[in-house]
Enzyme design. Structure first.
Site, PDB file in Angstrom:
ATOM      1  N   GLU A 154     -40.670  46.879  64.163  1.00 15.22           N
ATOM      2  CA  GLU A 154     -40.006  46.623  62.876  1.00 15.22           C
ATOM      3  C   GLU A 154     -38.505  46.876  62.996  1.00 15.22           C
ATOM      4  O   GLU A 154     -38.070  47.900  63.504  1.00 15.22           O
ATOM      5  CB  GLU A 154     -40.616  47.533  61.812  1.00 15.22           C
ATOM      6  CG  GLU A 154     -40.027  47.362  60.428  1.00 15.22           C
ATOM      7  CD  GLU A 154     -40.602  48.356  59.439  1.00 15.22           C
ATOM      8  OE1 GLU A 154     -40.429  48.116  58.224  1.00 15.22           O
ATOM      9  OE2 GLU A 154     -41.221  49.357  59.854  1.00 15.22           O
ATOM     10  N   LYS A 208     -42.182  40.296  54.839  1.00 14.03           N
ATOM     11  CA  LYS A 208     -43.082  41.337  54.325  1.00 14.03           C
ATOM     12  C   LYS A 208     -43.308  41.174  52.825  1.00 14.03           C
ATOM     13  O   LYS A 208     -42.360  40.969  52.056  1.00 14.03           O
ATOM     14  CB  LYS A 208     -42.488  42.713  54.628  1.00 14.03           C
ATOM     15  CG  LYS A 208     -43.400  43.882  54.276  1.00 14.03           C
ATOM     16  CD  LYS A 208     -42.758  45.208  54.657  1.00 14.03           C
ATOM     17  CE  LYS A 208     -43.689  46.380  54.361  1.00 14.03           C
ATOM     18  NZ  LYS A 208     -43.057  47.676  54.683  1.00 14.03           N
ATOM     19  N   CYS A 251     -45.527  47.438  58.844  1.00 16.71           N
ATOM     20  CA  CYS A 251     -45.546  48.834  58.417  1.00 16.71           C
ATOM     21  C   CYS A 251     -46.624  49.105  57.372  1.00 16.71           C
ATOM     22  O   CYS A 251     -47.809  49.064  57.643  1.00 16.71           O
ATOM     23  CB  CYS A 251     -44.158  49.238  57.921  1.00 16.71           C
ATOM     24  SG  CYS A 251     -43.972  51.012  57.593  1.00 16.71           S
TER      25      CYS A 251
END
Length: 504
Positions: A266, A328, A381
């Site tokens: 990330e 995301k 994440c």
């Protein structure tokens, strides 16, 4: 003694904290079952008002211990003074504790002091509480009792029922065991044996379920690598350190070209696609030259669907053979965006963390394609914690891929719990998982949730291995959590009807 507050409050806090031992890095899965049994022994049959208080203290113990890693983010990386960071962490745990408090109040209202009704309603109340906590206000889908069973004997139920279903069965087991205990003390001695038999039945069936292969290999394995740069969080967003960070990842990657897939974590590139254009062009040239797909995390900036102005996304981008960019969708409140931003932004330094201005990406984004034609729908994440989200995204893809930067949590429980949650997603979907992180835990996980290989934690390292794409659908992928949630809701409705009949 149980009714004495000097004993009861510490006992409730300790009972909640006991569940933390069920999760990584402790892996004591029986602690979750024991905690639920103790909750029932302490709380079943009580009225709604005292149960609200009981649930709050239980939640304070669970979240105060299990989510204590929030302190590291606030204090060390949010540049907040230790006393204030401790207060904010406590307030965070106190807020989360309202979920079991409200759930227990509802439990008391439904049971209306009836011990038997209280026991059989408990699994429904507990799993609905978890489910609501997983989506309300973006959700906190963490510390589910079922997650601990990725390392326990109930693991084969996960592809069938999902994490909420495994939690439900664990709570049913606790309720049946406590029911057996009450009958042993107060009723015919033959009844407890029946309740104990019912309690252990799903645990005995689990090994039979493990014989079922819900998914099958498809094609040849992919040769993969994940680069773990171990970049200090203090250096991550320092413009003066950008060149060194890029050099680190390129040097670690150089021996890996020629593999099917290389994964960077990330925001491995702490600059937008426009700012990183020269680096991305060089990487793309090398990737096409060697037939390797490189996937890297970076902050993406530009025009995006549903937004009138250009926005930032936390994204993954393919470089070289392959196709796709993923934005995301499930953002971390206060970390990636600030709720009530106009009121809170700037009040304390923690609310001005680097890159806390992200916007969620659009729904129904296509999977990423990598060299060899394999497809994967990544999770960035926090997204890996959403069981139904990952199961839905995994349809028509061959393997799972997730990236993270758990350096935010330092040397706390957070990175270990996060990794265990990711392993549960592999188990639920029957797909192998490639996980890339900045400083650990970088790993390859098989379709049964077992760690096949992992990189060294808190060190600069490279993980090399193979991922076998899979085909097929597990029952949980087909139905999601809805069968379990529906069953719990039916139990609640039935319990309410029984209460009304008893009053009539």
């Amino acid at each position: 003694m149980i009714q004495n507050r000097l004993f009861r409050i510490p006992a409730l806090v300790a009972t909640g904290a006991l569940q933390t031992l069920a999760f990584a890095p402790f892996y004591l899965w029986p602690a979750a079952l024991l905690s639920l049994v103790l909750i029932l022994l302490l709380c079943s049959g009580r009225e709604a008002k005292p149960l609200f208080r009981d649930g709050w203290f239980l939640g304070l113990g669970l979240f105060g211990s299990g989510a204590s890693w929030v302190y590291v983010s606030i204090s060390e990386y949010g540049m907040t003074a230790a006393p204030l960071a401790a207060i904010m962490t406590l307030l965070f745990a106190m807020g989360l504790a309202l979920f079991p408090a409200i759930a227990f109040w509802c439990w008391g209202r439904l049971a209306d002091g009836h011990a038997g009704r209280s026991l059989w309603l408990f699994p429904a109340v507990w799993v609905l509480m978890d489910w609501v906590r997983g989506w309300l206000l973006t959700g906190f889908p963490w510390l589910y009792a079922g997650t601990a069973q990725v390392d326990g004997p109930m693991a084969p139920w996960a592809p069938v029922l999902g994490v909420h279903g495994v939690t439900f069965v664990t709570a049913v087991t606790a309720a049946l065991l406590v029911t057996a205990w009450h009958h042993y003390r107060n009723g015919p001695r033959w009844l407890p044996a029946g309740f104990v038999a019912a309690a252990i039945l799903p645990w005995l069936l689990a090994p039979l379920l493990s014989l079922v292969a819900w998914t099958q290999p498809e094609g040849e394995p992919l040769s993969v690598a994940a680069v773990q740069g171990n970049i200090s969080q203090h250096d991550k967003w320092d413009p003066d350190m950008l060149r060194n960070q890029i050099r680190t990842y390129r040097e670690l990657t150089e021996p890996l070209w020629g593999r099917d897939l290389i994964l960077w974590p990330e925001t491995a590139l702490p600059a937008t696609q426009g700012q990183s254009a020269q680096v991305l062009d060089a990487l793309e040239s090398r990737a096409f030259e060697t037939g390797t797909t490189l996937v890297t995390g970076l902050p993406w900036y530009g025009n995006s669907p549903h937004y009138a102005e250009p926005v930032f996304h936390n994204s993954l981008m393919t470089v070289g053979p392959g196709q796709g960019t993923y934005h995301k969708q499930r953002l971390v409140p206060f970390g990636e965006y600030v709720p009530l931003e106009s009121l809170l932004r700037g009040t304390i330094e923690f609310l001005s963390l680097p890159m806390s201005v992200f916007r969620p990406g659009p729904e129904n984004q296509p999977p990423l394609q990598v060299a060899g034609g394999a497809r994967t729908h990544p999770a960035i994440c926090y997204e890996i914690a959403y069981a139904d989200f990952v199961a839905q995204q995994a349809v028509d893809t061959g393997f799972l891929m997730t990236v993270s930067n758990d350096a935010w949590f330092g040397r706390s429980l957070g990175p270990f719990q996060h990794h265990q949650i990711a392993r549960m997603r592999a188990l639920e979907t029957g797909r192998e998982l490639l996980r890339g992180t900045n400083n650990g835990i970088t790993s390859i996980v098989d379709r049964e949730g077992h760690i096949r290989i992992r990189a060294q934690h808190y060190e600069r390292d490279v993980l090399k291995g193979e991922i076998q794409p899979m085909t097929g659908t597990t029952p949980f992928m087909a139905t999601g959590s809805w069968p379990v949630i529906t069953l719990a809701a039916v139990m609640i409705v039935f319990g309410r009807q029984r209460r009304e009949k008893a009053k009539a």
